[in-house]
Enzyme design. Structure first.
Site, PDB file in Angstrom:
ATOM      1  N   GLU A   1       0.831  -1.164   0.385  1.00 41.91           N
ATOM      2  CA  GLU A   1       0.312  -0.048  -0.119  1.00 41.91           C
ATOM      3  C   GLU A   1       0.880   1.307   0.198  1.00 41.91           C
ATOM      4  O   GLU A   1       2.263   0.986   0.129  1.00 41.91           O
ATOM      5  CB  GLU A   1      -0.553  -0.280   0.833  1.00 41.91           C
ATOM      6  CG  GLU A   1      -2.305  -1.185   1.790  1.00 41.91           C
ATOM      7  CD  GLU A   1      -2.912  -1.125   2.471  1.00 41.91           C
ATOM      8  OE1 GLU A   1      -3.837  -1.078   1.989  1.00 41.91           O
ATOM      9  OE2 GLU A   1      -2.024  -0.976   3.404  1.00 41.91           O
TER      10      GLU A   1
ATOM     11  N   CYS B   1       2.968   8.393   1.609  1.00 39.67           N
ATOM     12  CA  CYS B   1       4.430   7.609   2.143  1.00 39.67           C
ATOM     13  C   CYS B   1       4.048   6.378   2.027  1.00 39.67           C
ATOM     14  O   CYS B   1       2.954   5.528   0.774  1.00 39.67           O
ATOM     15  CB  CYS B   1       3.383   7.117   3.206  1.00 39.67           C
ATOM     16  SG  CYS B   1       3.478   6.473   4.531  1.00 39.67           S
TER      17      CYS B   1
ATOM     18  N   CYS C   1       6.451  -6.992   6.973  1.00 40.51           N
ATOM     19  CA  CYS C   1       7.682  -6.498   7.620  1.00 40.51           C
ATOM     20  C   CYS C   1       8.404  -7.828   8.528  1.00 40.51           C
ATOM     21  O   CYS C   1       7.144  -8.567   9.167  1.00 40.51           O
ATOM     22  CB  CYS C   1       7.337  -5.353   8.273  1.00 40.51           C
ATOM     23  SG  CYS C   1       8.466  -4.766   9.304  1.00 40.51           S
TER      24      CYS C   1
ATOM     25  N   CYS D   1       6.503  -4.917  15.532  1.00 38.39           N
ATOM     26  CA  CYS D   1       5.904  -4.044  16.268  1.00 38.39           C
ATOM     27  C   CYS D   1       4.529  -4.566  16.865  1.00 38.39           C
ATOM     28  O   CYS D   1       3.717  -4.498  16.087  1.00 38.39           O
ATOM     29  CB  CYS D   1       5.957  -2.722  16.339  1.00 38.39           C
ATOM     30  SG  CYS D   1       8.087  -2.957  15.634  1.00 38.39           S
TER      31      CYS D   1
ATOM     32  N   CYS E   1       0.951  -2.221  15.911  1.00 35.03           N
ATOM     33  CA  CYS E   1       1.471  -1.818  14.088  1.00 35.03           C
ATOM     34  C   CYS E   1       0.579  -2.920  13.442  1.00 35.03           C
ATOM     35  O   CYS E   1       1.270  -4.218  13.758  1.00 35.03           O
ATOM     36  CB  CYS E   1       2.554  -1.361  13.814  1.00 35.03           C
ATOM     37  SG  CYS E   1       2.995  -1.124  12.150  1.00 35.03           S
TER      38      CYS E   1
ATOM     39  N   GLY F   1       6.794  -2.168   5.746  1.00 37.17           N
ATOM     40  CA  GLY F   1       8.397  -2.444   6.179  1.00 37.17           C
ATOM     41  C   GLY F   1       9.425  -1.668   6.468  1.00 37.17           C
ATOM     42  O   GLY F   1       8.910  -0.330   7.428  1.00 37.17           O
TER      43      GLY F   1
ATOM     44  N   CYS G   1      -0.696   5.670  10.387  1.00 36.90           N
ATOM     45  CA  CYS G   1       0.461   5.939  10.556  1.00 36.90           C
ATOM     46  C   CYS G   1       0.147   4.296  11.496  1.00 36.90           C
ATOM     47  O   CYS G   1      -1.158   3.850  12.261  1.00 36.90           O
ATOM     48  CB  CYS G   1       0.825   6.203  11.320  1.00 36.90           C
ATOM     49  SG  CYS G   1       1.659   7.771  11.339  1.00 36.90           S
TER      50      CYS G   1
HETATM   51  N1  SAH Z   1       9.344   0.551  10.116  1.00 36.68           N
HETATM   52  C1  SAH Z   1       9.377   2.296  10.021  1.00 36.68           C
HETATM   53  C2  SAH Z   1       8.642   2.637   9.112  1.00 36.68           C
HETATM   54  C3  SAH Z   1       7.290   2.795   9.572  1.00 36.68           C
HETATM   55  S1  SAH Z   1       6.625   4.697  10.143  1.00 36.68           S
HETATM   56  C4  SAH Z   1       9.284   2.298  10.948  1.00 36.68           C
HETATM   57  O1  SAH Z   1       8.905   1.843  12.346  1.00 36.68           O
HETATM   58  O2  SAH Z   1       9.830   3.657  11.889  1.00 36.68           O
HETATM   59  C5  SAH Z   1       5.327   4.324  10.462  1.00 36.68           C
HETATM   60  C6  SAH Z   1       5.531   5.182  11.587  1.00 36.68           C
HETATM   61  O3  SAH Z   1       4.388   4.920  12.776  1.00 36.68           O
HETATM   62  C7  SAH Z   1       6.142   4.155  12.282  1.00 36.68           C
HETATM   63  O4  SAH Z   1       7.005   5.053  13.850  1.00 36.68           O
HETATM   64  C8  SAH Z   1       5.831   2.700  14.179  1.00 36.68           C
HETATM   65  O5  SAH Z   1       6.014   3.158  14.753  1.00 36.68           O
HETATM   66  C9  SAH Z   1       4.187   3.633  13.888  1.00 36.68           C
HETATM   67  N2  SAH Z   1       3.000   2.820  14.403  1.00 36.68           N
HETATM   68  C10 SAH Z   1       2.260   1.964  13.938  1.00 36.68           C
HETATM   69  N3  SAH Z   1       1.487   1.893  14.074  1.00 36.68           N
HETATM   70  C11 SAH Z   1       0.350   2.813  14.589  1.00 36.68           C
HETATM   71  C12 SAH Z   1       0.212   2.453  15.081  1.00 36.68           C
HETATM   72  N4  SAH Z   1      -0.964   1.712  14.931  1.00 36.68           N
HETATM   73  N5  SAH Z   1      -0.806   3.920  15.449  1.00 36.68           N
HETATM   74  C13 SAH Z   1       0.234   4.959  15.773  1.00 36.68           C
HETATM   75  N6  SAH Z   1       1.395   4.930  14.639  1.00 36.68           N
HETATM   76  C14 SAH Z   1       1.585   3.764  14.490  1.00 36.68           C
HETATM   77 FE1  SF4 Z   2       7.654  -2.105  13.244  1.00 34.09          FE
HETATM   78 FE2  SF4 Z   2       7.791  -0.149  11.034  1.00 34.09          FE
HETATM   79 FE3  SF4 Z   2       7.181  -2.839  10.917  1.00 34.09          FE
HETATM   80 FE4  SF4 Z   2       5.955  -1.698  11.937  1.00 34.09          FE
HETATM   81  S1  SF4 Z   2       6.663  -1.273   9.670  1.00 34.09           S
HETATM   82  S2  SF4 Z   2       6.154  -3.717  12.409  1.00 34.09           S
HETATM   83  S3  SF4 Z   2       6.481  -0.247  13.138  1.00 34.09           S
HETATM   84  S4  SF4 Z   2       9.411  -2.014  11.923  1.00 34.09           S
END
Ligand code: SAH
Ligand code: SF4
Length: 384
Positions: free
Chosen positions: A111, A124, A131, A135, A138, A187, A361
Site C-alpha cells: 500500500e 507515504c 515486515c 511491533c 502496528c 516495512g 500510521c
Molecule cells: N518500519 C519503519 C517505517 C514505518 S513508519 C518504522 O517503524 O519506523 C510508521 C510509523 O507509524 C512508525 O513510527 C510506527 O512505529 C508508527 N505506528 C505503527 N503502528 C501505529 C499505530 N497503530 N498507531 C500510530 N502509529 C503507529
Molecule cells: Fe515495526 Fe515499522 Fe515494521 Fe510496523 S512497519 S512492524 S512499526 S518496523
C-alpha cells in the site's frame, strides 16, 4: 472441534497484467540505464533523453518520446517497458487522504498513501511487502515479511501518486501537491537499504522527479548499525520510532529494542551527520493508553532527548482490527505534550489522517503471503 481455519484463507489473486519478459526501465540507476541502452545499441546520450522522458515528463509510451528517431523508439518498445505497479484499488478518505493498493509483477501487493495538505502533500511509501519486525501496536507487523521491494517498485509508488494528481511534467515552481516523500509505509526501510537508496537517488535526481533531500524523511524502528550509512549515502531527514522511554516497555512495543536498546539508538542518532539544529531528528511516539503515556514518561522523554537535536511527533494510536491497545485520551495526550513542550522540545500532536480507510500510521497491510518454503532474498535476519 471445527476443522475450519480460524482465519479466512488469504489467496493472492492471479496476476492480470502483462506477462512478457521485457524489462522495466524504471528503477535503474542512471549508470545502469546507460549500460542497458548501450547494450541495446543506443548511443550514450540517449540515456539522458530517456531518463528525462520517464522521470521529468512521466511518460510510459516510447512512441511519445519525440526527440528520439522513430526507428529507435520502435526498438526501445520491442525491448523494454516503462511500467508502473498495477493499481488494484484506490480509496479516498473523507479528509482527502488517498490510499492505493498496488500489485507488482509477481502478484505481491503493498500500500501507498498520499496525505494532502493545503499546498503540499506527503506520499507515504512502502519499502517491503510485510515486515520482519513485529511491533505489537502496528498492523503491518502482523503481516510476515514476503519480500523486499525493488527500486522500480519503490519509485513506482510515487509515480502512481503523480499520475493520480496529474502532476507531470515535474513542476519547477515551489508549489507541488506531492511535495514530500516519507518512507513510512509498510516495512523497515533499513532492512532493504540498497533498494531504498537506489530509489531515493532516482527521486532526488534534478533531471527527473527532483525532490530535494530536505523533502524526504526515512523512518526506522531502530536498525542502529545502518543509521550512519543513511547519513553518508542519502543525508535525508531521519525519523526514529521511539515509542517508549525505558527498555522494559520498548522491548514489548518495538522488539528490535532487544537487539539495539535505547542508549545505543540515541548514540547513533547523536552521530547522525544531518543532525544539526536546522534539521532535527524526529522521534515518533504513539500514544498508548496506560502503556507509555504517564507524566513520568513525558519527563523522561525530555531528559533522554534534550542532548539531541530532536523534535517529537506525538501520534494518537491508530486502531486496527484486533489491536491489543487503546489510544490515550485527548486530555492525557495534551498533558503529555505540554510537559514535553515545557521541557523545551517541540512536540506537535499529529492529527490522524485517513483512519476511515485504514491509511493512517501503522494501519497498512496487504493480503500477500509468502509461499511455503519461499526464501526472501537479501534480507537480514530478524532480531531475537
Ligand atoms: N518500519 C519503519 C517505517 C514505518 S513508519 C518504522 O517503524 O519506523 C510508521 C510509523 O507509524 C512508525 O513510527 C510506527 O512505529 C508508527 N505506528 C505503527 N503502528 C501505529 C499505530 N497503530 N498507531 C500510530 N502509529 C503507529
Ligand atoms: Fe515495526 Fe515499522 Fe515494521 Fe510496523 S512497519 S512492524 S512499526 S518496523
Amino acid at each position: 472441534m471445527s476443522i475450519l481455519p480460524t482465519e479466512p484463507l488469504q489467496i493472492v489473486e492471479p496476476f492480470t497484467g502483462r506477462n512478457d519478459a521485457r524489462p522495466n526501465l524504471v528503477g535503474l540507476s542512471r549508470g545502469d540505464l546507460k549500460t542497458v541502452l548501450a547494450e541495446a545499441g543506443l548511443e550514450p546520450f540517449r540515456a539522458q533523453q530517456v531518463w528525462h522522458w520517464i522521470y521529468w515528463h512521466g511518460l510510459t509510451d516510447f512512441a511519445l518520446m519525440s526527440n528520439i528517431a522513430k526507428k529507435t523508439r520502435e526498438r526501445l518498445a520491442e525491448l523494454f517497458v516503462v511500467e508502473r505497479p498495477q493499481i488494484v484499488t484506490e480509496q479516498r478518505s473523507t479528509d482527502g487522504t488517498r490510499k492505493w493498493l498496488l500489485r507488482f509483477r509477481d502478484g505481491n501487493e503493498a500500500e501507498t498513501v498520499n496525505i494532502p495538505e493545503e499546498d503540499r502533500g506527503s506520499v507515504c511509501v512502502s519499502s517491503q511487502v510485510g515486515c520482519t519486525l513485529t511491533c505489537s501496536f502496528c498492523h503491518t507487523g502482523t503481516q510476515p515479511l514476503v519480500r523486499n521491494l525493488s527500486p522500480a517498485e519503490i519509485v513506482g509508488q510515487f509515480m502512481v501518486a503523480r499520475d493520480s494528481y496529474a502532476e507531470w511534467p515535474t513542476p519547477t515552481e515551489t508549489v507541488r501537491m506531492l511535495s514530500n516523500i516519507v518512507m513510512m509505509g509498510m516495512g523497515e526501510p533499513l532492512y532493504n537499504f540498497d533498494n531504498v537508496a537506489t530509489a531515493l537517488r532516482i527521486v532526488m535526481d534534478e533531471q527527473g522527479i527532483a525532490l530535494s533531500r530536505r523533502r524526504i524523511t526515512l523512518s526506522t524502528s531502530g536498525v542502529v548499525p545502518m543509521i550512519a550509512k543513511v547519513g553518508d549515502v542519502l543525508d535525508v531527514n531521519l525519523a526514529v520510532s521511539l515509542h517508549a522511554v525505558s527498555d522494559e516497555v520498548r522491548d514489548t512495543l518495538v522488539p528490535i529494542n532487544r537487539k539495539w536498546p535505547i542508549a545505543e539508538l540515541l548514540a547513533a542518532c547523536a552521530a547522525y551527520p544531518g543532525a544539526r539544529n536546522s534539521r532535527r531528528i524526529t522521534f515518533e511516539y504513539a500514544m498508548l493508553k496506560g502503556v507509555n503515556d504517564s507524566d513520568a514518561d513525558a519527563r523522561e522523554l525530555v531528559r533522554l532527548l534534550t542532548p539531541l537535536p530532536a523534535k517529537v511527533n506525538l501520534i494518537p494510536f491508530n486502531p486496527w482490527p484486533g489491536a491489543p491497545y487503546e489510544c490515550s485520551s485527548n486530555n492525557r495526550i495534551h498533558r503529555f505534550a505540554e510537559i514535553v513542550n515545557d521541557g523545551g522540545l517541540s512536540a506537535p500532536v499529529r492529527t490522524p489522517r485517513g483512519r476511515d480507510i485504514l491509511a493512517a500510521c501503522g494501519q497498512l497491510k496487504s493480503a500477500s503471503l509468502r509461499l511455503r518454503g519461499e526464501k526472501v532474498g537479501g534480507v537480514r535476519s530478524a532480531p531475537p
